[in-house]
Design a protein around this motif. Structure first.
Motif, short mmCIF file in Angstrom:
data_model
loop_
_atom_site.label_atom_id
_atom_site.label_comp_id
_atom_site.label_asym_id
_atom_site.label_seq_id
_atom_site.Cartn_x
_atom_site.Cartn_y
_atom_site.Cartn_z
N LYS A 68 0.54 -90.44 -43.38
CA LYS A 68 1.54 -89.43 -43.81
C LYS A 68 2.36 -90.20 -45.09
CE LYS A 68 1.96 -86.97 -39.64
NZ LYS A 68 2.62 -86.53 -38.57
N GLY B 17 -0.03 -90.67 -47.85
CA GLY B 17 -0.33 -89.36 -48.79
C GLY B 17 1.10 -89.12 -49.50
N LEU C 168 1.04 -91.15 -52.59
CA LEU C 168 -0.01 -90.83 -53.62
C LEU C 168 -0.13 -89.58 -54.26
CD1 LEU C 168 -2.81 -92.61 -51.64
CD2 LEU C 168 -1.68 -93.50 -53.63
N GLU C 169 0.80 -88.43 -53.63
CA GLU C 169 0.79 -87.22 -54.13
C GLU C 169 1.63 -87.08 -55.58
OE1 GLU C 169 2.19 -84.70 -50.91
OE2 GLU C 169 4.23 -85.12 -51.51
N ARG D 236 -4.27 -86.20 -60.28
CA ARG D 236 -5.60 -85.96 -59.60
C ARG D 236 -6.22 -87.29 -59.64
NH1 ARG D 236 -10.70 -85.20 -59.83
NH2 ARG D 236 -11.05 -84.98 -61.99
N LEU E 276 -7.68 -89.16 -56.55
CA LEU E 276 -6.81 -89.19 -55.64
C LEU E 276 -6.76 -87.56 -54.87
CD1 LEU E 276 -3.57 -90.57 -57.38
CD2 LEU E 276 -4.83 -91.43 -55.41
N GLU E 277 -7.69 -86.80 -55.36
CA GLU E 277 -7.93 -85.62 -54.50
C GLU E 277 -8.91 -86.10 -53.41
OE1 GLU E 277 -10.15 -81.74 -55.80
OE2 GLU E 277 -8.46 -81.93 -57.03
N GLU F 265 -6.80 -87.66 -50.89
CA GLU F 265 -6.05 -86.85 -50.13
C GLU F 265 -7.05 -86.12 -49.11
OE1 GLU F 265 -3.69 -82.41 -50.38
OE2 GLU F 265 -4.29 -83.59 -52.43
N ILE G 175 -7.36 -88.68 -46.07
CA ILE G 175 -6.05 -88.94 -45.28
C ILE G 175 -5.92 -87.71 -44.34
CG2 ILE G 175 -3.35 -88.57 -45.19
CD1 ILE G 175 -3.76 -90.53 -47.87
N LYS G 176 -6.38 -86.42 -44.89
CA LYS G 176 -6.30 -85.29 -44.08
C LYS G 176 -7.27 -85.40 -42.78
CE LYS G 176 -3.95 -82.18 -47.34
NZ LYS G 176 -4.16 -80.98 -47.92
#
Length: 130
Positions: free
Chosen positions: A75, A78, A81-82, A86, A93-94, A97, A100-101
């Motif tokens: 978490k 994320g 990095l957000e 992208r 980074l998309e 993401e 990570i999810k």
């Protein structure tokens, strides 16, 4: 450890992070990138490097069967990095993401009772071509 990563168009510490990460050497990935983060802690890439370090740290926790601390680091990674576009420093980074999810979802779906990490499903990260 850094010599093989010189001349790749990126800082050898950055390239070394991906090499270690992709060989499931998550602690070493964290360690090698820390040099860049310390130099730019409050700079433009400070949160970026911190997020990548946290991502590797999450997998260190999985390797040690510490599932809830792993989720916490996913978490934090994320969130750091957000803040970036992208595609940042040749890293999509998309895709990170999504990674990570996925891992967070695996942990949460199993109520933190089963470690989803195996040698066969370990994550990989790749830099985009320059």
């Amino acid at each position: 450890m850094l010599d093989p990563h010189r001349g790749q168009g990126v800082d050898p510490h950055y390239a070394g992070y991906f090499h270690c990460f992709n060989h499931q050497l998550f602690y070493e990935a964290h360690d090698v990138l820390e040099n860049l983060w310390l130099a730019d802690k409050h700079g433009a890439n400070g949160a970026f490097y911190k997020g990548l370090i946290q991502l590797a740290g999450a997998f260190v926790h999985l390797q040690k069967n510490r599932l809830r601390p792993a989720a916490a680091l996913f978490k934090l990674a994320g969130a750091n990095l957000e803040k970036y576009p992208r595609l940042h420093d040749r890293l999509n980074l998309e895709r990170v993401e999504v990674l990570i999810k996925h891992w967070l979802g695996e942990l949460e779906t199993n109520n933190f009772e089963r470690n989803p990490l195996t040698a066969k499903n370990a994550p990989r990260l790749a830099l985009e071509a320059a």
